[in-house]
Design a protein around this motif. Structure first.
Motif, PDB file in Angstrom:
ATOM      1  N   GLY A  65       0.798  -1.218   0.000  1.00 27.16           N
ATOM      2  CA  GLY A  65       0.000   0.000   0.000  1.00 27.16           C
ATOM      3  C   GLY A  65       0.831   1.268   0.000  1.00 27.16           C
ATOM      4  N   ALA A  66       2.150   1.128  -0.058  1.00 29.00           N
ATOM      5  CA  ALA A  66       3.023   2.312  -0.053  1.00 29.00           C
ATOM      6  C   ALA A  66       2.865   3.088  -1.357  1.00 29.00           C
ATOM      7  N   SER A  67       3.140   4.381  -1.267  1.00 28.66           N
ATOM      8  CA  SER A  67       3.088   5.243  -2.450  1.00 28.66           C
ATOM      9  C   SER A  67       4.362   5.073  -3.269  1.00 28.66           C
ATOM     10  N   ALA A  68       4.320   5.566  -4.497  1.00 28.59           N
ATOM     11  CA  ALA A  68       5.499   5.519  -5.362  1.00 28.59           C
ATOM     12  C   ALA A  68       6.652   6.300  -4.727  1.00 28.59           C
ATOM     13  N   HIS A  69       6.363   7.429  -4.111  1.00 32.16           N
ATOM     14  CA  HIS A  69       7.417   8.225  -3.481  1.00 32.16           C
ATOM     15  C   HIS A  69       8.062   7.441  -2.340  1.00 32.16           C
ATOM     16  N   GLU A  70       7.253   6.819  -1.504  1.00 30.39           N
ATOM     17  CA  GLU A  70       7.796   6.029  -0.391  1.00 30.39           C
ATOM     18  C   GLU A  70       8.658   4.875  -0.912  1.00 30.39           C
ATOM     19  N   LEU A  71       8.202   4.248  -1.973  1.00 28.69           N
ATOM     20  CA  LEU A  71       8.946   3.122  -2.539  1.00 28.69           C
ATOM     21  C   LEU A  71      10.206   3.597  -3.261  1.00 28.69           C
ATOM     22  N   ALA A  72      10.152   4.756  -3.879  1.00 31.84           N
ATOM     23  CA  ALA A  72      11.351   5.321  -4.503  1.00 31.84           C
ATOM     24  C   ALA A  72      12.426   5.555  -3.444  1.00 31.84           C
ATOM     25  N   MET A  73      12.033   6.098  -2.315  1.00 33.03           N
ATOM     26  CA  MET A  73      12.985   6.338  -1.225  1.00 33.03           C
ATOM     27  C   MET A  73      13.555   5.014  -0.705  1.00 33.03           C
ATOM     28  N   ALA A  74      12.705   4.009  -0.572  1.00 28.09           N
ATOM     29  CA  ALA A  74      13.131   2.716  -0.035  1.00 28.09           C
ATOM     30  C   ALA A  74      14.083   1.978  -0.975  1.00 28.09           C
ATOM     31  N   GLY A  83       8.473   5.437 -10.763  1.00 27.80           N
ATOM     32  CA  GLY A  83       7.190   5.413 -11.460  1.00 27.80           C
ATOM     33  C   GLY A  83       7.274   4.623 -12.753  1.00 27.80           C
ATOM     34  N   THR A  84       8.360   4.807 -13.499  1.00 25.38           N
ATOM     35  CA  THR A  84       8.570   4.059 -14.740  1.00 25.38           C
ATOM     36  C   THR A  84       8.713   2.569 -14.439  1.00 25.38           C
ATOM     37  N   LEU A  85       9.489   2.259 -13.417  1.00 29.72           N
ATOM     38  CA  LEU A  85       9.688   0.867 -13.016  1.00 29.72           C
ATOM     39  C   LEU A  85       8.371   0.228 -12.571  1.00 29.72           C
ATOM     40  N   ALA A  86       7.603   0.935 -11.770  1.00 30.86           N
ATOM     41  CA  ALA A  86       6.311   0.417 -11.302  1.00 30.86           C
ATOM     42  C   ALA A  86       5.371   0.167 -12.479  1.00 30.86           C
ATOM     43  N   GLY A  87       5.425   1.025 -13.481  1.00 33.85           N
ATOM     44  CA  GLY A  87       4.615   0.818 -14.684  1.00 33.85           C
ATOM     45  C   GLY A  87       4.997  -0.473 -15.395  1.00 33.85           C
ATOM     46  N   ARG A  88       6.296  -0.749 -15.483  1.00 36.06           N
ATOM     47  CA  ARG A  88       6.745  -2.005 -16.113  1.00 36.06           C
ATOM     48  C   ARG A  88       6.301  -3.208 -15.284  1.00 36.06           C
ATOM     49  N   LEU A  89       6.407  -3.096 -13.952  1.00 36.50           N
ATOM     50  CA  LEU A  89       5.989  -4.197 -13.082  1.00 36.50           C
ATOM     51  C   LEU A  89       4.484  -4.452 -13.205  1.00 36.50           C
ATOM     52  N   ALA A  90       3.712  -3.387 -13.330  1.00 37.28           N
ATOM     53  CA  ALA A  90       2.263  -3.527 -13.505  1.00 37.28           C
ATOM     54  C   ALA A  90       1.950  -4.174 -14.860  1.00 37.28           C
ATOM     55  N   ALA A  91       2.681  -3.784 -15.904  1.00 33.34           N
ATOM     56  CA  ALA A  91       2.468  -4.354 -17.233  1.00 33.34           C
ATOM     57  C   ALA A  91       2.806  -5.847 -17.259  1.00 33.34           C
TER      58      ALA A  91
END
Length: 158
Positions: A65-74, A83-91
């Motif tokens: 449930g973390a946001s993209a910003h929180e995950l970018a920091m992590a 955001g680009t990476l998350a889009g690929r993972l979703a695809a």
């Protein structure tokens, strides 16, 4: 590390008076990280992922449930890169992005994402065990303690 090897490293990488050359020390840390990343990326390809993707899956699993910003920091990435990476993972159907409160987009692993994460963990255990094999358990504990202390101290100084 044996005593002879430690003494040899001190002679080679020390300034007159015995001070360790900080550039050499910094480079040694970077080289170790680079070897880990290369080995992990190579081996993770066999389970259908990359180090960046696997690290993102790991971060999402730790904080569903973390946001993209929180995950970018992590994951030590910028917001746009994550955001680009998350889009690929979703695809690839490894991650679901769901609407949260306001404009927040929450990230969750799918069953396929969980399987990829677990396959990657098995790879990481093997790679890291081989990498840290030259150190005995006491040396590993010492190294971890020193790196954690540096991380805490580094946060206080720019």
């Amino acid at each position: 590390m044996t005593g002879g090897t430690t003494e040899q490293a001190k002679r080679v990488d020390a300034h007159p008076g015995g001070a360790v050359d900080l550039e050499t020390l910094g480079r040694a840390v970077k080289e170790a990280q680079y070897r880990h990343h290369r080995a992990l990326d190579t081996r993770l390809a066999a389970v259908g992922t990359t180090l960046a993707q696997w690290d993102a899956l790991r971060a999402i699993a730790r904080s569903p449930g973390a946001s993209a910003h929180e995950l970018a920091m992590a994951t030590f990435q910028g917001d746009q890169s994550f955001g680009t990476l998350a889009g690929r993972l979703a695809a690839q159907h490894l991650v679901e992005r769901r609407q949260g409160r306001g404009r927040r987009i929450e990230h969750h692993l799918t069953e396929a994402g969980e399987r990829t994460l677990e396959a990657g963990r098995a790879v990481a255990v093997e790679v890291l065990a081989a990498s840290f094999a030259p150190l005995d358990e006491e040396e590993r504990i010492t190294l971890l303690g020193l790196l954690r202390r540096m991380g805490v101290d580094a946060g206080a100084h720019p």
